[in-house]
Design a protein around this motif. Sequence first.
Motif, PDB file in Angstrom:
ATOM      1  N   LEU A 236      15.588  10.361 -50.948  1.00 46.91           N
ATOM      2  CA  LEU A 236      15.268   8.977 -50.621  1.00 46.91           C
ATOM      3  C   LEU A 236      14.329   8.850 -49.425  1.00 46.91           C
ATOM      4  N   ARG A 237      14.378   9.783 -48.504  1.00 48.68           N
ATOM      5  CA  ARG A 237      13.456   9.694 -47.368  1.00 48.68           C
ATOM      6  C   ARG A 237      12.009   9.818 -47.830  1.00 48.68           C
ATOM      7  N   ALA A 238      11.784  10.484 -48.957  1.00 50.64           N
ATOM      8  CA  ALA A 238      10.436  10.592 -49.524  1.00 50.64           C
ATOM      9  C   ALA A 238      10.139   9.417 -50.459  1.00 50.64           C
ATOM     10  N   ALA A 239      11.119   9.065 -51.302  1.00 46.72           N
ATOM     11  CA  ALA A 239      10.896   7.988 -52.273  1.00 46.72           C
ATOM     12  C   ALA A 239      10.655   6.647 -51.588  1.00 46.72           C
ATOM     13  N   LEU A 240      11.269   6.443 -50.418  1.00 44.34           N
ATOM     14  CA  LEU A 240      11.182   5.147 -49.725  1.00 44.34           C
ATOM     15  C   LEU A 240      10.335   5.205 -48.459  1.00 44.34           C
ATOM     16  N   LYS A 241       9.573   6.275 -48.262  1.00 47.54           N
ATOM     17  CA  LYS A 241       8.891   6.488 -46.983  1.00 47.54           C
ATOM     18  C   LYS A 241       7.898   5.384 -46.639  1.00 47.54           C
ATOM     19  N   GLY A 242       7.371   4.686 -47.650  1.00 49.20           N
ATOM     20  CA  GLY A 242       6.406   3.636 -47.361  1.00 49.20           C
ATOM     21  C   GLY A 242       7.023   2.323 -46.955  1.00 49.20           C
ATOM     22  N   MET A 243       8.342   2.225 -46.972  1.00 50.31           N
ATOM     23  CA  MET A 243       8.996   0.942 -46.705  1.00 50.31           C
ATOM     24  C   MET A 243       9.231   0.683 -45.224  1.00 50.31           C
ATOM     25  N   ALA A 244       9.271   1.746 -44.434  1.00 48.38           N
ATOM     26  CA  ALA A 244       9.462   1.590 -42.986  1.00 48.38           C
ATOM     27  C   ALA A 244       9.105   2.914 -42.317  1.00 48.38           C
ATOM     28  N   PRO A 245       8.495   2.878 -41.133  1.00 50.80           N
ATOM     29  CA  PRO A 245       8.148   4.136 -40.455  1.00 50.80           C
ATOM     30  C   PRO A 245       9.382   4.933 -40.025  1.00 50.80           C
ATOM     31  N   ASP A 246      10.482   4.231 -39.797  1.00 49.95           N
ATOM     32  CA  ASP A 246      11.728   4.889 -39.390  1.00 49.95           C
ATOM     33  C   ASP A 246      12.735   4.892 -40.538  1.00 49.95           C
ATOM     34  N   ILE A 247      12.278   5.171 -41.746  1.00 47.34           N
ATOM     35  CA  ILE A 247      13.129   5.057 -42.931  1.00 47.34           C
ATOM     36  C   ILE A 247      14.365   5.940 -42.844  1.00 47.34           C
ATOM     37  N   GLU A 248      14.242   7.121 -42.230  1.00 49.70           N
ATOM     38  CA  GLU A 248      15.420   7.996 -42.139  1.00 49.70           C
ATOM     39  C   GLU A 248      16.512   7.334 -41.306  1.00 49.70           C
ATOM     40  N   ASP A 249      16.137   6.721 -40.188  1.00 50.95           N
ATOM     41  CA  ASP A 249      17.126   6.049 -39.335  1.00 50.95           C
ATOM     42  C   ASP A 249      17.785   4.892 -40.091  1.00 50.95           C
ATOM     43  N   ARG A 250      17.008   4.181 -40.887  1.00 56.49           N
ATOM     44  CA  ARG A 250      17.557   3.037 -41.619  1.00 56.49           C
ATOM     45  C   ARG A 250      18.468   3.495 -42.752  1.00 56.49           C
ATOM     46  N   LEU A 251      18.128   4.577 -43.394  1.00 56.70           N
ATOM     47  CA  LEU A 251      19.016   5.139 -44.406  1.00 56.70           C
ATOM     48  C   LEU A 251      20.356   5.526 -43.782  1.00 56.70           C
ATOM     49  N   ILE A 252      20.288   6.195 -42.651  1.00 54.99           N
ATOM     50  CA  ILE A 252      21.518   6.618 -41.969  1.00 54.99           C
ATOM     51  C   ILE A 252      22.350   5.401 -41.564  1.00 54.99           C
TER      52      ILE A 252
END
Length: 279
Positions: A236-252
């Motif tokens: 998901l960090r790759a599939a959604l990477k364009g949705m926010a620059p800090d996508i990993e933090d938001r996923l967590i």
Amino acid sequence: MSQIDTLPPLRQVIADHELSARKSLGQNFLLDLNLTSKIARQAGDLSECDVLEIGPGPGGLTRGLLAEGARRVLAVEKDTRCLPALNEIAEAYPDRLMVINADALKLDPSDQLVPPIRVASNLPYNVGTELLIRWLTPPSWPPFWQSLTLMFQREVAERIVAKPGSKAYGRLAVLAAWRSDAKIAMHLPPDAFTPPPKVSSAVVHLDALPEPRYPAELKQLETVVARAFNQRRKMLRAALKGMAPDIEDRLIAAGIKPTDRAETVDLEQFCTLSRILNT
């Protein structure tokens, strides 16, 4: 019981009106009136309801709905060849059947229906999924319908009711679970239809929830889910990477591991993530 009313058997109706099913219209006709009545019963008590039917064809399910006591049926049929057969049904059930010759994808029939409203259809295969998504994603909720009782190819039906972790789990399952209780009500083999399709079919019943199961903004949720499943093999960090620059933090923050894939994420997590991305 081979007959449910005084009208001719469906084979005779099809022969009399020369109604060969057309692949271009996604048509596969159900001829067993006992079976169409059984499908109608999956929609519940229809005696106090208006029923919307899309793609009635020669009217097998239409007759089942009326025989099972539907207060009124609004049938939307694109194929003009079927109109004489449907008009014969209207004459046999006075003031209980209205037939509209139209493309269901270009028509909003809700203003011609009186609540409570249920939808029951042997949907043409080529428009079924699109119609379901439209009914699940109106701008406001609850929708005009109380329930949907719909025929799909079995593979599509399984996608609608799929759970996280299964290969069938995807966008349809997330949208259906967010705003409804969905279940497979019955299965039908290919030889139940004329002509027999190459795949089995299933009837899915969905009851509208009074409000979505978890809070989320529709467009944002649709975007998140579409992006996640369009690249379902990616983390998901790759599939959604364009949705926010800090996508990993938001996923967590949503309780999702950045290395998870879409098929492992449940509805509540998708809704939480969509809210976090909306801030």
